[in-house]
Motif scaffolding. Structure first.
Motif, PDB file in Angstrom:
ATOM      1  N   GLY A 110       0.833  -1.206   0.000  1.00 55.48           N
ATOM      2  CA  GLY A 110       0.000   0.000   0.000  1.00 55.48           C
ATOM      3  C   GLY A 110       0.864   1.250   0.000  1.00 55.48           C
ATOM      4  O   GLY A 110       2.001   1.240   0.490  1.00 55.48           O
ATOM      5  N   GLY A 111       0.271   2.323  -0.545  1.00 59.00           N
ATOM      6  CA  GLY A 111       0.957   3.615  -0.543  1.00 59.00           C
ATOM      7  C   GLY A 111       1.250   4.062   0.879  1.00 59.00           C
ATOM      8  O   GLY A 111       2.249   4.736   1.146  1.00 59.00           O
ATOM      9  N   LYS A 112       0.391   3.673   1.799  1.00 56.86           N
ATOM     10  CA  LYS A 112       0.569   4.077   3.193  1.00 56.86           C
ATOM     11  C   LYS A 112       1.888   3.529   3.737  1.00 56.86           C
ATOM     12  O   LYS A 112       2.625   4.222   4.428  1.00 56.86           O
ATOM     13  N   TRP A 136      -4.553  14.560   4.083  1.00 52.68           N
ATOM     14  CA  TRP A 136      -4.956  13.160   4.308  1.00 52.68           C
ATOM     15  C   TRP A 136      -4.609  12.807   5.757  1.00 52.68           C
ATOM     16  O   TRP A 136      -3.495  13.091   6.217  1.00 52.68           O
ATOM     17  N   ASN A 182      -0.160  16.764  -2.314  1.00 47.21           N
ATOM     18  CA  ASN A 182      -1.098  15.691  -2.655  1.00 47.21           C
ATOM     19  C   ASN A 182      -2.142  16.239  -3.624  1.00 47.21           C
ATOM     20  O   ASN A 182      -2.947  17.082  -3.263  1.00 47.21           O
ATOM     21  N   ASN A 186      -7.057  14.316  -1.200  1.00 44.58           N
ATOM     22  CA  ASN A 186      -7.987  13.794  -0.212  1.00 44.58           C
ATOM     23  C   ASN A 186      -7.775  14.684   0.996  1.00 44.58           C
ATOM     24  O   ASN A 186      -6.653  14.696   1.522  1.00 44.58           O
ATOM     25  N   ASP A 215       2.330  12.942  -3.465  1.00 41.78           N
ATOM     26  CA  ASP A 215       1.397  11.821  -3.344  1.00 41.78           C
ATOM     27  C   ASP A 215       0.389  11.899  -4.491  1.00 41.78           C
ATOM     28  O   ASP A 215      -0.536  12.712  -4.475  1.00 41.78           O
ATOM     29  N   MET A 217      -1.701   9.502  -5.475  1.00 44.54           N
ATOM     30  CA  MET A 217      -2.583   8.341  -5.340  1.00 44.54           C
ATOM     31  C   MET A 217      -3.878   8.462  -6.170  1.00 44.54           C
ATOM     32  O   MET A 217      -4.422   7.475  -6.633  1.00 44.54           O
ATOM     33  N   TYR A 218      -4.367   9.705  -6.354  1.00 41.79           N
ATOM     34  CA  TYR A 218      -5.635   9.887  -7.097  1.00 41.79           C
ATOM     35  C   TYR A 218      -5.410  10.386  -8.529  1.00 41.79           C
ATOM     36  O   TYR A 218      -6.330  10.925  -9.155  1.00 41.79           O
ATOM     37  N   SER A 249      -4.559   1.189  -5.505  1.00 42.39           N
ATOM     38  CA  SER A 249      -5.790   1.156  -4.698  1.00 42.39           C
ATOM     39  C   SER A 249      -6.966   1.876  -5.348  1.00 42.39           C
ATOM     40  O   SER A 249      -8.059   1.336  -5.433  1.00 42.39           O
ATOM     41  N   LYS A 250      -6.734   3.115  -5.773  1.00 38.51           N
ATOM     42  CA  LYS A 250      -7.872   3.951  -6.183  1.00 38.51           C
ATOM     43  C   LYS A 250      -8.175   3.792  -7.677  1.00 38.51           C
ATOM     44  O   LYS A 250      -9.322   3.566  -8.046  1.00 38.51           O
ATOM     45  N   ARG A 258      -3.522  -4.298  -1.343  1.00 37.29           N
ATOM     46  CA  ARG A 258      -2.389  -3.692  -0.667  1.00 37.29           C
ATOM     47  C   ARG A 258      -1.117  -3.626  -1.509  1.00 37.29           C
ATOM     48  O   ARG A 258      -0.106  -4.232  -1.166  1.00 37.29           O
TER      49      ARG A 258
HETATM   50  N1  PLP Z   1      -2.526   8.850  -0.088  1.00 39.12           N
HETATM   51  C1  PLP Z   1      -3.781   9.338  -0.020  1.00 39.12           C
HETATM   52  C2  PLP Z   1      -4.003  10.777  -0.290  1.00 39.12           C
HETATM   53  C3  PLP Z   1      -4.844   8.491   0.330  1.00 39.12           C
HETATM   54  O1  PLP Z   1      -6.091   8.984   0.406  1.00 39.12           O
HETATM   55  C4  PLP Z   1      -4.578   7.126   0.591  1.00 39.12           C
HETATM   56  C5  PLP Z   1      -5.665   6.224   1.004  1.00 39.12           C
HETATM   57  O2  PLP Z   1      -6.746   6.601   1.371  1.00 39.12           O
HETATM   58  C6  PLP Z   1      -3.264   6.668   0.492  1.00 39.12           C
HETATM   59  C7  PLP Z   1      -2.249   7.559   0.149  1.00 39.12           C
HETATM   60  C8  PLP Z   1      -2.871   5.233   0.760  1.00 39.12           C
HETATM   61  O3  PLP Z   1      -3.495   4.314  -0.053  1.00 39.12           O
HETATM   62  P1  PLP Z   1      -3.110   2.771  -0.019  1.00 39.12           P
HETATM   63  O4  PLP Z   1      -2.343   2.506   1.229  1.00 39.12           O
HETATM   64  O5  PLP Z   1      -4.404   2.031  -0.077  1.00 39.12           O
HETATM   65  O6  PLP Z   1      -2.260   2.520  -1.239  1.00 39.12           O
END
Ligand code: PLP
Length: 411
Positions: A110-112, A136, A182, A186, A215, A217-218, A249-250, A258
Motif C-alpha cells: 500500500g501507498g501508506k 490526508w 497531494n 484527499n 502523493d 494516489m488519485y 488502490s484507487k 495492498r
Molecule cells: N494517499 C492518499 C491521499 C490516500 O487517500 C490514501 C488512502 O486513502 C493513500 C495515500 C494510501 O493508499 P493505499 O495505502 O491504499 O495505497
C-alpha cells in the motif's frame, strides 16, 4: 500500591511514549458508531468510505488466479518483483514522462506503507515536515511516529485548498526536511495546476535543503478534461529531491490488495527497503502479479470510471449547494467533496444540543439524519466536513436530502 494502580502503571509502561502523540483514526471511530446504530436497526447511509465502489476489473483478478495456480505463492524480493518494477518504470515514463532506474523504485503493501517507510528512513527527531491543511489524515501521525514535527500550512477555500509558493516559503525553516504535495487531494479533490507546481518547484530551488513527497494516489480520478501534472515531471532538475508515491488502490479499485509504490533517490529507496525487510518483507506475491496486469494491461475502464464519478460529483455538488448557507468548491479530482458547515455553528439541534464545531455537526447528522460523513477537524481544517461520493447515486441522493432536511431543522 493497590492491584488496580499497579496494572494501570504496567499498562502505561507497556505502550511506547511516542504513541502518546498520535491519534486514533476519526474515521474508524465514526464507522464504529455507525455500525452500532446499524445493529440497532437504523438505516444508516455512509458517505465516509475512502475507496471506489467499483469491483476490481476481471483481467486483474484473473492475473491473481493464474499466479495462485502457477504456485507464485512464496516470498519474493523484498522491494518488489522485477516484473512489477518494470511495469512501474514504464508507467512513469508513459504517463508522467519521468525515467526511473529500477533501484529508484520500491513496491510496498500500500501507498501508506511507502510513506511510513519514507519518513521512518529519513526523519531525525525535530526534522520538520510541511503539510498543507486540509490533509490526508495519516500524514501527521506517520510523521509523529517517525519522531518528526508536522508543520501545518492552512489552505482555505479561498486558496482553492492549495498551498501557494509564498505560503510554502513562509513555512520553511532550517529544520524543514520534507514538504508534502497531494494532488488530486484527499479530502478536497483540489488539483494543482502546472503553474502552481512550478511555483512550488521555484521555492525548492531557493531552499536547497528541502525534499518533496508527492502523493499522486488519485492521479487517474480527474475530471472536466483537466490534465494531471506531477512535480518530478515539470521540474526534472529537482528529480533527486522528489519522492513520488502512487499505487493501485484507487485507480484500479484494489484497496484490499495492498500494493503501493514509490520512486525517488536511490539511497533513500535502499534505506526504505531495509526497513521493509525488517518489518513486513515483500508485499503479497499474488497481489504483485495482479498489479502488473493493472499497470500494463487494459486501461480502458479508467475513463469510464471517471465519467461515472464526475456524474456523481455533479449531482452531489448540486444538492449540497442548494442547502442554505453551505458552500462547496467544485472538486476537480478524487471522489470527495469538502463543503463548509461553519454557518451552522452556534445553532441548536431539535434536541437543544449546541453545534460548536465540525465534530458536533457530523455527530448531529449521524444521530438525527442517519448519515455518516467525516468532520473537517480530522483533516486539519475546522468548519468543513468530507463527503465521499464513491457510492450509488440512489444512496447519494437520499443522503443529501437527509442532510438538507437536518440542516433546515437547526435553529
Ligand atoms: N494517499 C492518499 C491521499 C490516500 O487517500 C490514501 C488512502 O486513502 C493513500 C495515500 C494510501 O493508499 P493505499 O495505502 O491504499 O495505497
Amino acid at each position: 500500591m493497590s492491584l488496580n494502580t499497579t496494572s494501570l502503571r504496567n499498562a502505561h509502561m507497556l505502550v511506547a511514549k511516542r504513541l502518546e502523540t498520535i491519534q486514533p483514526s476519526a474515521t474508524l471511530a465514526l464507522a464504529q458508531k455507525a455500525a452500532q446504530l446499524r445493529s440497532e436497526g437504523r438505516d444508516i447511509l455512509s458517505l465516509s468510505v475512502g475507496e471506489p465502489d467499483f469491483d476490481t476489473p476481471l483481467n486483474i483478478k484473473e492475473a491473481a488466479i493464474l499466479a495462485i495456480k502457477e504456485g507464485f505463492t512464496k516470498y519474493t524480493n523484498t522491494d518488489g518483483i522485477p516484473e512489477l518494477k518494470m511495469a512501474i518504470q514504464s508507467k512513469f515514463s508513459r504517463e508522467n514522462n519521468i525515467n526511473y532506474d529500477m533501484p529508484e523504485i520500491i513496491v510496498s503493501s500500500g501507498g501508506k506503507q511507502v510513506i511510513y517507510n519514507l519518513f521512518a528512513a529519513s526523519l531525525n527527531p525535530g526534522d520538520e515536515v510541511v503539510i498543507p491543511a486540509p490533509y490526508w489524515v495519516s500524514y501527521p501521525d506517520i510523521v509523529l511516529l517517525a519522531e518528526g514535527t508536522p508543520v501545518f500550512v492552512r489552505c482555505n477555500m479561498e486558496d482553492g485548498f492549495k498551498m501557494s509558493g509564498q505560503k510554502l516559503r513562509n513555512a520553511i525553516t532550517n529544520k524543514t526536511k520534507w514538504i508534502i504535495i497531494n494532488s488530486p487531494s484527499n479530502p478536497t479533490g483540489a488539483v494543482y495546476t502546472k503553474g502552481e507546481l512550478e511555483e512550488i518547484a521555484e521555492v525548492m530551488r531557493e531552499q536547497a535543503h528541502i525534499y518533496a513527497l508527492v502523493d499522486d494516489m488519485y492521479e487517474h480520478i480527474i475530471f472536466d478534461g483537466i490534465k494531471f501534472h506531477t512535480l518530478a515531471e515539470i521540474a526534472p532538475d529537482l528529480k533527486d529531491r522528489i519522492f513520488t508515491v502512487n499505487g493501485v488502490s484507487k485507480a484500479y479499485s484494489m484497496t484490499g490488495w495492498r500494493i503501493g509504490y514509490g520512486a525517488g533517490p536511490q539511497k533513500l529507496v535502499k534505506a526504505m527497503a531495509m526497513i521493509q525487510s525488517q518489518s513486513t518483507s515483500n508485499p503479497c506475491s499474488i497481489s504483485q502479479r495482479a498489479a502488473v496486469e493493472a499497470l500494463a494491461g487494459d486501461q480502458s475502464f479508467i475513463p469510464e470510471h471517471c465519467k461515472i464519478f464526475q456524474q456523481k460529483r455533479d449531482e452531489v455538488l448540486k444538492m449540497i449547494k442548494q442547502i442554505h448557507g453551505m458552500k462547496c468548491l467544485k472538486p476537480e479530482g478524487a471522489f470527495y467533496l469538502f463543503p463548509s458547515c461553519s454557518t451552522f455553528f452556534g445553532k441548536h439541534t431539535p434536541g437543544n444540543k449546541s453545534i460548536e464545531n465540525s465534530e458536533d455537526f457530523v455527530t448531529y447528522l449521524l444521530e438525527f439524519a442517519d448519515v455518516v460523513v467525516v468532520p473537517g477537524a480530522a483533516f486539519g481544517l475546522e468548519g468543513h466536513f468530507r463527503i465521499s461520493y464513491a457510492t450509488s447515486m440512489g444512496v447519494l441522493q437520499a443522503a443529501c436530502k437527509r442532510i438538507a432536511d437536518a440542516c433546515a431543522k437547526l435553529m
